[in-house]
Design a protein around this motif. Sequence first.
Motif, PDB file in Angstrom:
ATOM      1  N   ARG A  92      37.283  17.708  41.832  1.00  0.00           N
ATOM      2  CA  ARG A  92      36.797  19.044  42.180  1.00  0.00           C
ATOM      3  C   ARG A  92      35.853  19.045  43.374  1.00  0.00           C
ATOM      4  O   ARG A  92      35.765  20.043  44.077  1.00  0.00           O
ATOM      5  CB  ARG A  92      36.090  19.671  40.973  1.00  0.00           C
ATOM      6  N   CYS A  93      35.116  17.907  43.560  1.00  0.00           N
ATOM      7  CA  CYS A  93      34.125  17.843  44.636  1.00  0.00           C
ATOM      8  C   CYS A  93      33.901  16.379  45.014  1.00  0.00           C
ATOM      9  O   CYS A  93      34.494  15.465  44.412  1.00  0.00           O
ATOM     10  CB  CYS A  93      32.815  18.503  44.210  1.00  0.00           C
ATOM     11  N   GLU A  94      33.034  16.167  45.993  1.00  0.00           N
ATOM     12  CA  GLU A  94      32.760  14.807  46.465  1.00  0.00           C
ATOM     13  C   GLU A  94      32.070  13.966  45.389  1.00  0.00           C
ATOM     14  O   GLU A  94      32.275  12.759  45.316  1.00  0.00           O
ATOM     15  CB  GLU A  94      31.891  14.857  47.726  1.00  0.00           C
ATOM     16  N   ASN A  95      31.256  14.608  44.548  1.00  0.00           N
ATOM     17  CA  ASN A  95      30.563  13.861  43.497  1.00  0.00           C
ATOM     18  C   ASN A  95      31.539  13.235  42.512  1.00  0.00           C
ATOM     19  O   ASN A  95      31.255  12.181  41.934  1.00  0.00           O
ATOM     20  CB  ASN A  95      29.587  14.779  42.755  1.00  0.00           C
ATOM     21  N   ASP A  96      32.693  13.873  42.307  1.00  0.00           N
ATOM     22  CA  ASP A  96      33.696  13.291  41.408  1.00  0.00           C
ATOM     23  C   ASP A  96      34.216  11.969  41.960  1.00  0.00           C
ATOM     24  O   ASP A  96      34.470  11.027  41.198  1.00  0.00           O
ATOM     25  CB  ASP A  96      34.847  14.267  41.201  1.00  0.00           C
ATOM     26  N   ILE A  97      34.346  11.876  43.279  1.00  0.00           N
ATOM     27  CA  ILE A  97      34.804  10.622  43.891  1.00  0.00           C
ATOM     28  C   ILE A  97      33.720   9.555  43.765  1.00  0.00           C
ATOM     29  O   ILE A  97      34.011   8.383  43.489  1.00  0.00           O
ATOM     30  CB  ILE A  97      35.178  10.858  45.369  1.00  0.00           C
ATOM     31  N   ILE A  98      32.459   9.956  43.940  1.00  0.00           N
ATOM     32  CA  ILE A  98      31.353   9.003  43.815  1.00  0.00           C
ATOM     33  C   ILE A  98      31.280   8.461  42.378  1.00  0.00           C
ATOM     34  O   ILE A  98      31.098   7.252  42.155  1.00  0.00           O
ATOM     35  CB  ILE A  98      30.028   9.677  44.217  1.00  0.00           C
TER      36      ILE A  98
END
Length: 303
Positions: A290-296
């Motif tokens: 959903r967002c960049e934090n999900d990748i992190i």
Amino acid sequence: MPLNRTPTRELTAKPIQLVSNLKHCSSEPALNDNPTATDPASASRTIKRKRSDSEGLEVFMDEMRTLFKELKNTQAEKIEKLFTAVEEIKSQNYEIRASMEFISQKYDEFKLQLEKLERDHAKSHEYIQSLEEKIDTLERGQRSTCLEIRNIPCNKPETKEMLLKTVTEISRKLNVKMDSQEVKDIFRTKNKDPKKTTVILDLTSVLTKEKVIQMFKKYNKEKPRLSTEDLKLPGPSQPIFISENLSAKMKRVFFLARDFAKMNNFKFCWTSSGKVFLRKTEGEGPILIRCENDIIKLKTTLV
């Protein structure tokens, strides 16, 4: 013959008087106790010596008194200076203590203000994120029927009718029925490099959009990749790419997700309904990004 003889009667009858005829002279008894009786000069020297010794002792004592007095004065001055220095140090310590208390008080105030600002910042960040999500949701809703078509040569002058004709030819190649009434709008994005411009196709139905994407993937699996040569467009042959028209936020997320998939051996990365998905291997469930934090977060789970 024995040496001892018996004395004669004359010798034995009259005793010998040895000291009766001696004349006595009057003299001072205890000559050693009175030196002046024998040597007046020596006596005078002795008296002078005693006087000089007592005078020297007095001088020495005066000098010692003076020296002790000077030493006392010097010590008193040093003690006075030391006392003054101690008083100054006490005063400085008091000022330092007061300054430290003031700084400590200000530090506590700043700490409270900083904590309040951090709380406000956290609330503001959450509020901004919620606004971004709302804006992204609205933007995805507006783009839900839009497609991106890349590598279509730019002809000058170019009209919407010319672009519509090219899109109609693409739908014919993909075996998708599409007429002009199903096209809400079509235009080309602006870019400094004409070769990197993208054609945006806005359809009237989400079903038609998904059908075009599905048939495009099927065409590339069963046949050579669709190219400008298949569409009989001018210029060198280039592959045609058709995808969803993502929002600015999801374009960034999709770019990071593709890069993450390459670096971590994820086999699949795709978009659907304006969302980004990842899949490690076939048969595994999809991972919604959903967002960049999900990748992190996903990176931390793989470490």
